[in-house]
Design a protein around this motif. Structure first.
Motif, short mmCIF file in Angstrom:
data_model
loop_
_atom_site.label_atom_id
_atom_site.label_comp_id
_atom_site.label_asym_id
_atom_site.label_seq_id
_atom_site.Cartn_x
_atom_site.Cartn_y
_atom_site.Cartn_z
N ILE A 39 0.84 -1.20 0.00
CA ILE A 39 0.00 0.00 0.00
C ILE A 39 0.87 1.25 0.00
O ILE A 39 0.60 2.22 -0.73
N SER A 40 1.93 1.23 0.80
CA SER A 40 2.83 2.38 0.87
C SER A 40 3.48 2.66 -0.48
O SER A 40 3.60 3.81 -0.90
N ALA A 41 3.89 1.59 -1.17
CA ALA A 41 4.55 1.77 -2.47
C ALA A 41 3.57 2.30 -3.51
O ALA A 41 3.88 3.23 -4.27
N VAL A 42 2.36 1.72 -3.54
CA VAL A 42 1.37 2.14 -4.53
C VAL A 42 0.97 3.60 -4.31
O VAL A 42 0.80 4.37 -5.27
N LYS A 43 0.84 4.00 -3.07
CA LYS A 43 0.40 5.36 -2.77
C LYS A 43 1.56 6.36 -2.77
O LYS A 43 1.36 7.54 -2.49
N GLY A 44 2.76 5.89 -3.08
CA GLY A 44 3.93 6.77 -3.12
C GLY A 44 4.07 7.44 -4.47
O GLY A 44 3.09 7.69 -5.18
N ALA A 45 5.31 7.73 -4.84
CA ALA A 45 5.59 8.41 -6.10
C ALA A 45 5.28 7.50 -7.28
O ALA A 45 5.15 6.28 -7.13
N ARG A 46 5.16 8.09 -8.44
CA ARG A 46 4.85 7.34 -9.66
C ARG A 46 5.92 6.28 -9.91
O ARG A 46 7.12 6.55 -9.85
N PHE A 47 5.48 5.05 -10.17
CA PHE A 47 6.40 3.96 -10.44
C PHE A 47 7.23 4.23 -11.69
O PHE A 47 6.71 4.75 -12.69
N ASN A 48 8.51 3.85 -11.62
CA ASN A 48 9.23 3.73 -12.89
C ASN A 48 9.03 2.30 -13.39
O ASN A 48 8.41 1.47 -12.71
N GLU A 49 9.56 2.01 -14.56
CA GLU A 49 9.30 0.70 -15.17
C GLU A 49 9.80 -0.44 -14.31
O GLU A 49 9.14 -1.47 -14.15
N HIS A 50 10.99 -0.27 -13.70
CA HIS A 50 11.57 -1.34 -12.89
C HIS A 50 10.73 -1.59 -11.64
O HIS A 50 10.49 -2.76 -11.28
N GLN A 51 10.28 -0.52 -10.97
CA GLN A 51 9.43 -0.68 -9.78
C GLN A 51 8.17 -1.45 -10.12
O GLN A 51 7.75 -2.34 -9.38
N CYS A 52 7.56 -1.08 -11.23
CA CYS A 52 6.32 -1.75 -11.63
C CYS A 52 6.56 -3.24 -11.86
O CYS A 52 5.76 -4.09 -11.44
N GLN A 53 7.66 -3.57 -12.51
CA GLN A 53 7.99 -4.97 -12.77
C GLN A 53 8.22 -5.74 -11.47
O GLN A 53 7.78 -6.88 -11.34
N VAL A 54 8.90 -5.09 -10.51
CA VAL A 54 9.18 -5.75 -9.24
C VAL A 54 7.89 -6.07 -8.50
O VAL A 54 7.69 -7.20 -8.02
N TRP A 55 6.99 -5.09 -8.39
CA TRP A 55 5.75 -5.32 -7.65
C TRP A 55 4.83 -6.29 -8.39
O TRP A 55 4.16 -7.12 -7.76
N THR A 56 4.82 -6.22 -9.69
CA THR A 56 4.01 -7.17 -10.46
C THR A 56 4.52 -8.59 -10.23
O THR A 56 3.73 -9.52 -10.05
N GLN A 57 5.85 -8.74 -10.22
CA GLN A 57 6.43 -10.07 -10.00
C GLN A 57 6.12 -10.57 -8.60
O GLN A 57 5.85 -11.76 -8.40
N ARG A 58 6.18 -9.67 -7.61
CA ARG A 58 5.88 -10.08 -6.24
C ARG A 58 4.45 -10.60 -6.13
O ARG A 58 4.19 -11.59 -5.43
N LEU A 59 3.52 -9.94 -6.78
CA LEU A 59 2.13 -10.41 -6.74
C LEU A 59 1.98 -11.71 -7.51
O LEU A 59 1.16 -12.56 -7.15
N ASN A 60 2.76 -11.87 -8.57
CA ASN A 60 2.71 -13.13 -9.31
C ASN A 60 3.26 -14.28 -8.47
O ASN A 60 2.81 -15.41 -8.59
N ASP A 61 4.25 -13.98 -7.62
CA ASP A 61 4.92 -15.03 -6.85
C ASP A 61 4.15 -15.45 -5.60
O ASP A 61 4.45 -16.49 -5.01
N THR A 62 3.18 -14.64 -5.17
CA THR A 62 2.45 -14.99 -3.97
C THR A 62 1.31 -15.95 -4.31
O THR A 62 1.12 -16.33 -5.46
N HIS A 63 0.54 -16.35 -3.32
CA HIS A 63 -0.52 -17.33 -3.56
C HIS A 63 -1.80 -16.65 -4.02
O HIS A 63 -1.96 -15.42 -3.91
N ASP A 64 -2.73 -17.44 -4.56
CA ASP A 64 -3.94 -16.90 -5.19
C ASP A 64 -4.76 -16.05 -4.23
O ASP A 64 -5.27 -14.99 -4.61
N ALA A 65 -4.91 -16.51 -2.99
CA ALA A 65 -5.77 -15.79 -2.05
C ALA A 65 -5.21 -14.41 -1.75
O ALA A 65 -5.96 -13.42 -1.72
N GLN A 66 -3.89 -14.32 -1.54
CA GLN A 66 -3.32 -13.00 -1.25
C GLN A 66 -3.31 -12.13 -2.50
O GLN A 66 -3.54 -10.92 -2.43
#
Length: 440
Positions: A196-223
């Motif tokens: 939440i802190s990252a999303v509500k922070g400054a505008r993502f650059n391309e690398h930040q977006c990729q990192v957070w997208t990957q983190r959500l991909n790596d977690t389980h379906d429910a989360q």
């Protein structure tokens, strides 16, 4: 691309010729029947099947407990062997939970969860937690829970209800390996507060977006479902800054191809909840969210109608306004994006066909050349029903389209070019004669 796991064959030594006779000598010297231990045949068959199961265990997990299991099998102590392999499985599942993140587990459980809590967790509760975290699936939970029951009643861990033979032991081993030990990977949880802190922070650059997208991909379906719903809520909140809204949208766009039906259903539930509560600002933002993700087809027809109607009306107003040749392209492009998300709502077909056709043939001053490619792509995707509507409007001299065609040879030429975009087999038989007339 996922890593390719290469399984190495495990070569076990042959049972020494002294082992099996020694078991007979031992039971004889103690004055007990030989059949209190597994028979020679059972030991030989169990030993023969061990390599097939062991090769599925990653090399780094073939540790002390696996070695003890093998020794127990060679002695016919299947009850002890079951206990060793079960403990190996439980230890590995605990490590997967550590990898997931104890702090994240605490957030999901909405209560404290530290190393002490993990170690004190009963096996049954551990399996339930692993299922919730998607570390094991429903099949794995079912079979491992059966193994837990067998281990409690037939292994050396507790006074036994009876004995197991080589086939029963091998089945037990196979399930522990298949559902707990064979996969050394594990999902990693996402700390909700950090997300939440990252999303509500400054505008993502391309690398930040990729990192957070990957983190959500790596977690389980429910989360992942929880975090995507949070991103949707952030996007729809009027108090959210524009950079945060774009961050939330970018993450969801990055996950678009992997979102399950369950996650889509949760998004629809949140969307309809805004309608039920009369939260118009959130409802409008949610419509934009669905549109940006290409999910308009998930909404009911009345809501699809509202989105198409607004886009079509805006294009028509721009077309009839000043500097229309300059202003039309972005509005035409947006309407094209909408039509590519699914079928045009039946209630909007005639209006949309009318507006697009009029814009495509132009007015008395010409046509917006930069917008023409968008109009052509919309028109060439028309359904047979929409083609029939276009032909009837063109033949009706009282319609806006009909009047433009009556007064302008250039408009008639542009319409002919547009009609030639259709495959002849798509022309409905009811308008075929008029279609031929318009294309001559």
């Amino acid at each position: 691309m996922p890593d390719i796991v290469v399984r190495e064959n495990v070569e076990l030594p042959s049972l020494p010729s002294t082992v099996l006779p020694a078991l007979t000598e031992l039971t004889t010297s103690l004055g007990i029947p030989r059949n209190v231990l597994a028979s020679d045949e059972e030991i030989e068959y169990a030993w023969r099947d061990l390599p097939r199961e062991l090769r599925e265990i990653p090399a780094d997990l073939r540790g002390e407990l696996v070695a003890r299991m093998c020794v127990a099998v060679s002695s016919g102590l299947f009850d002890g062997a079951m206990n060793y392999i079960w403990n190996a499985a439980i230890l590995h599942l605990r490590q997967k939970i550590r990898n997931f993140g104890l702090a994240v587990v605490a957030q999901i459980r909405q209560g404290g969860f530290e190393e002490k809590n993990l170690l004190e967790l009963q096996d049954s509760r551990l399996l339930e937690l692993c299922l919730k975290l998607n570390i094991i699936d429903e099949d794995g939970y079912f079979f491992l829970d059966q193994c837990r029951d067998v281990r409690n009643n037939f292994s050396a861990a507790h006074p036994t209800m009876g004995t197991v033979n080589d086939r029963e032991f091998t089945t037990f081993l196979n399930r522990c390996v298949r559902y707990a030990l064979a996969d050394s990977s594990s999902p990693r949880g996402v700390e909700i507060s950090s997300f939440i802190s990252a999303v509500k922070g400054a505008r993502f650059n391309e690398h930040q977006c990729q990192v957070w997208t990957q983190r959500l991909n790596d977690t389980h379906d429910a989360q992942r479902q929880l975090l995507v719903s949070m991103a949707h809520g952030i996007y729809c909140d009027a108090a959210t800054s524009e950079p945060a809204r774009l961050n939330a949208l970018d993450i969801c766009l990055g996950l678009k191809d992997t979102l399950t039906n369950s996650i889509k259903s949760e998004l629809i539930n949140s969307h309809t909840e805004y309608v039920a509560k009369g939260q118009e600002d959130k409802h409008t933002a949610s419509l934009q969210f669905f549109e940006k993700l290409g999910y308009l087809g998930l909404l009911n027809e009345s809501e699809q109608h509202a989105v198409f109607s607004k886009a079509t009306t805006r294009l028509w107003h721009v077309h009839n306004g000043t500097n229309n040749f300059y202003n039309e392209p972005p509005f035409a492009e947006r309407l094209l994006e909408l039509t590519q998300q699914g079928a045009i709502p039946e209630t909007m077909q005639e209006v949309l066909v009318h507006v697009v056709a009029c814009c495509a043939v132009g007015n008395g001053y010409g046509v917006s050349n930069a917008a023409v490619p968008y109009y052509n792509r919309i028109i060439e995707a028309f359904s047979p029903r929409e083609i029939a509507t276009l032909v009837r409007l063109a033949m009706n001299r009282n319609s806006d389209l009909g009047r433009r065609l009556s007064y302008s040879p250039a408009a008639r030429s542009r319409l002919k070019q547009a009609l030639e975009l259709f495959d002849p087999s798509s022309i409905p038989s009811g308008v075929k004669t008029d279609y031929d007339t318009l294309t001559r």
